[in-house]
Design a protein around this motif. Structure first.
Motif, short mmCIF file in Angstrom:
data_model
loop_
_atom_site.label_atom_id
_atom_site.label_comp_id
_atom_site.label_asym_id
_atom_site.label_seq_id
_atom_site.Cartn_x
_atom_site.Cartn_y
_atom_site.Cartn_z
N GLN A 3 0.84 -1.21 0.00
CA GLN A 3 0.00 0.00 0.00
C GLN A 3 0.87 1.26 0.00
O GLN A 3 0.59 2.20 -0.71
N LEU A 21 -5.37 1.98 -6.66
CA LEU A 21 -5.93 2.55 -5.44
C LEU A 21 -7.42 2.81 -5.59
O LEU A 21 -8.21 2.52 -4.69
N GLN A 24 -9.36 -0.37 -5.44
CA GLN A 24 -9.31 -0.91 -4.09
C GLN A 24 -10.36 -0.27 -3.18
O GLN A 24 -10.91 -0.93 -2.30
#
Length: 180
Positions: A3, A21, A24
């Motif tokens: 991350q 991102l 996600q």
């Protein structure tokens, strides 16, 4: 890729990392926005605007909280901005405390469903609804609520207490068959 690595690449405007991102977090952030704006199209707009702002302000992300929590705050703020923009006037939340309520006293009848609670929250006056939603549904504390809504912590506590009383009244009417 971790991350932290993804976020670092996003800070360098790496589009693939931004997409990773986005994928996600998009579903969770859509749900947060939709709880506020109650409209799929508006929730999508809010979510998109929040991601744009997040990517523009990513250099301000310090990692003190998780990226998801940081992004969620942006989504909540964008949702509230959207609601405020749609209304001609914003009811000012007064700063007069009645008393400090026990925030953990959220007991309701077992026969009341989650959907009935959500419907009752929707019926609350705006000045109570946002505080109740942020506290109950989003899990923010009074310090965070005061920052998001730009009110004092005392006003947050007061509005939560009043909202809770109004919510219990609405649910009582529902249970007794006197509600809508």
């Amino acid at each position: 890729m971790s991350q932290v690595d993804i976020i670092e690449r996003c800070k360098q405007n790496d589009r693939r990392s931004q997409m990773v991102l986005y994928k996600q977090y998009c579903d969770a952030m859509f749900c947060v926005a939709n709880r506020f704006v109650k409209n799929t199209h508006d929730a999508e707009d809010v979510m998109q605007e929040a991601f744009i702002k997040a990517f523009q302000k990513l250099h301000q992300f310090t990692g003190e909280v998780t990226f998801g929590a940081w992004l969620k705050r942006i989504v909540v703020n964008k949702s509230i901005d959207k609601l405020r923009a749609e209304q001609e006037r914003w009811v000012q939340i007064d700063d007069i405390p009645l008393s400090i309520a026990d925030d953990n006293d959220w007991v309701i009848e077992e026969t009341i469903s989650i959907d009935e609670v959500k419907q009752a929250i929707e019926q609350l006056p705006e000045k109570y609804k946002y505080v109740v939603m942020l506290y109950l549904m989003e899990g923010y504390d009074h310090s965070e609520i005061s920052e998001i809504l730009q009110i004092s912590e005392t006003a947050s506590r007061t509005q939560l207490m009043r909202g809770k009383l109004k919510l219990k009244e609405l649910l009582k009417h529902k249970r007794n068959g006197t509600g809508s």
